[in-house]
Design an enzyme around this catalytic site. Structure first.
Site, mmCIF file in Angstrom:
data_model
loop_
_atom_site.group_PDB
_atom_site.id
_atom_site.type_symbol
_atom_site.label_atom_id
_atom_site.label_comp_id
_atom_site.label_asym_id
_atom_site.label_seq_id
_atom_site.Cartn_x
_atom_site.Cartn_y
_atom_site.Cartn_z
ATOM 1 N N ASP A 12 5.195 -19.470 18.430
ATOM 2 C CA ASP A 12 5.920 -18.401 18.285
ATOM 3 C C ASP A 12 6.709 -18.427 16.791
ATOM 4 O O ASP A 12 7.474 -19.285 17.620
ATOM 5 C CB ASP A 12 6.152 -16.505 18.769
ATOM 6 C CG ASP A 12 6.846 -15.760 18.448
ATOM 7 O OD1 ASP A 12 5.597 -15.181 17.333
ATOM 8 O OD2 ASP A 12 7.467 -14.749 19.033
ATOM 9 N N ASP A 24 6.787 -19.179 10.826
ATOM 10 C CA ASP A 24 7.469 -18.801 10.222
ATOM 11 C C ASP A 24 8.190 -18.735 8.368
ATOM 12 O O ASP A 24 8.980 -20.050 9.158
ATOM 13 C CB ASP A 24 8.493 -18.051 11.063
ATOM 14 C CG ASP A 24 9.437 -16.678 10.440
ATOM 15 O OD1 ASP A 24 9.199 -16.889 9.399
ATOM 16 O OD2 ASP A 24 9.623 -16.210 11.315
ATOM 17 N N HIS A 64 12.932 -6.954 16.353
ATOM 18 C CA HIS A 64 13.030 -7.793 17.602
ATOM 19 C C HIS A 64 14.386 -8.030 19.033
ATOM 20 O O HIS A 64 15.140 -7.193 18.243
ATOM 21 C CB HIS A 64 12.920 -9.685 17.351
ATOM 22 C CG HIS A 64 11.486 -9.714 16.728
ATOM 23 N ND1 HIS A 64 12.188 -10.781 15.505
ATOM 24 C CD2 HIS A 64 10.455 -10.407 17.131
ATOM 25 C CE1 HIS A 64 10.777 -11.190 15.049
ATOM 26 N NE2 HIS A 64 9.937 -11.098 16.409
ATOM 27 N N ASN A 97 3.074 -8.291 20.045
ATOM 28 C CA ASN A 97 3.852 -9.057 20.540
ATOM 29 C C ASN A 97 4.946 -8.174 21.687
ATOM 30 O O ASN A 97 5.651 -7.470 21.263
ATOM 31 C CB ASN A 97 4.541 -10.138 19.506
ATOM 32 C CG ASN A 97 4.024 -10.843 18.492
ATOM 33 O OD1 ASN A 97 2.683 -10.856 19.164
ATOM 34 N ND2 ASN A 97 4.313 -12.150 17.847
#
Ligand code: 13P
Length: 288
Positions: free
Chosen positions: A82, A104, A180, A230
């Site tokens: 991730d 990312d 997040h 996620n």
């Protein structure tokens, strides 16, 4: 054989109007609990690893205990890295056996993001490994990547179109207002943007920042074809809270195995209700 690449898993989910749960596991116990919940529901699952967690164990050590869990599973399991911002680290995980990578580059300008994503794409060429990319910056802290609310950038359709066309990634995570970590204040999701991006995307879309979204939000986004969801913070909270709960109510007991059993059950239950909701579209995530 249950250790698979994510491509078929997510393409099937997109076609079938369901989503695959991707859980940021932190050790053997959490990985086993997530896979066991998926087995009991007989659906595929993704074991997701944050870079920081991988670094805690070391690449070889981590994959050496994750891989057998997947290979022995009764359902398809993928191992996904991730939010990797470091190309060289991504390459090491690719070589070690991760079946999927998220590069990312969302904190860099689009042009640089495309260039760097392409380096990873070229590295996995010819291997059965998939690549997820991100456009726009998802707010919050995941691993050590911090995106403040003020720096948050919703993805725009044109950028996504260009990114998808030029990189050929297998999955795209567009920033649409999720965050997040634990949500503070009102959650402002842009469903229209998600729908628009899906309409121009040849590949499945990924939803980040799953912890704290309501059942209705999940349902709407999965109806709009979010194919991978996620979940990280919820795992961390369940893990730490259950450990505290058990230890503080069993002060005279010093048995790591019963403590582990208790924590395992909590992670299993969390994974079970999310997978049931995302994949079979049954039950509820927020039923407590
Ligand atoms: P949460 O920590 O909000 O569940 O987000 C998970 C995530 O998107 C990991 O990439």
């Amino acid at each position: 054989m249950a250790y698979v690449s994510m491509k078929k898993m997510l393409n099937d989910a997109r076609e079938g109007s369901y989503a695959i749960g991707a859980f940021n596991i932190v050790n053997y116990l959490t990985a086993k609990a997530v896979v066991s919940a998926a087995e009991d529901l007989n659906v595929p699952v993704i074991l997701q690893t944050s870079v920081k967690t991988v670094k805690q164990f070391g690449i070889e050590e981590f994959i050496s205990f994750l891989r057998p869990i997947c290979e022995m599973a009764k359902v398809d399991v993928a191992i996904h890295l991730d939010h990797c911002t470091d190309i060289e680290y991504a390459k090491k995980c690719i070589d070690a056996g991760w079946s999927s990578i998220m590069f990312d580059g969302s904190k860099t300008p689009l042009k640089k993001n495309i260039e760097n994503t392409l380096i990873v794409k070229e590295y996995i060429a010819g291997r059965d490994i998939t690549l997820e990319g991100e456009v726009g910056s998802i707010v919050g802290v995941e691993d050590d990547i911090v995106v403040h609310a003020n720096d948050a950038a919703y993805a725009n359709k044109e950028d996504c179109e260009k990114y998808l066309k030029e990189t050929g990634v297998d999955f795209l995570a567009p920033a649409v207002g999720t965050a997040h970590g634990v949500y503070k204040g009102e959650i402002r999701l842009n469903y229209d943007l998600f729908k628009e991006i899906d309409s121009i995307s040849p590949v499945p879309l990924v939803l980040h920042g799953g912890t704290g979204l309501s059942d209705e939000m999940f349902n709407t986004l999965i109806d709009l074809r979010a194919s991978k969801v996620n979940i990280s913070t919820a795992i961390k909270i369940a893990y730490c809270d259950s450990m505290y709960e058990y230890s503080s109510t069993h002060r005279d007991e010093h048995n790591p195995l019963t403590l582990d059993d208790y924590v395992y059950k909590k992670i299993y239950d969390l994974a079970y209700k999310h997978i049931n909701f995302f994949t079979l579209r049954k039950g509820s995530v927020n039923n407590e």
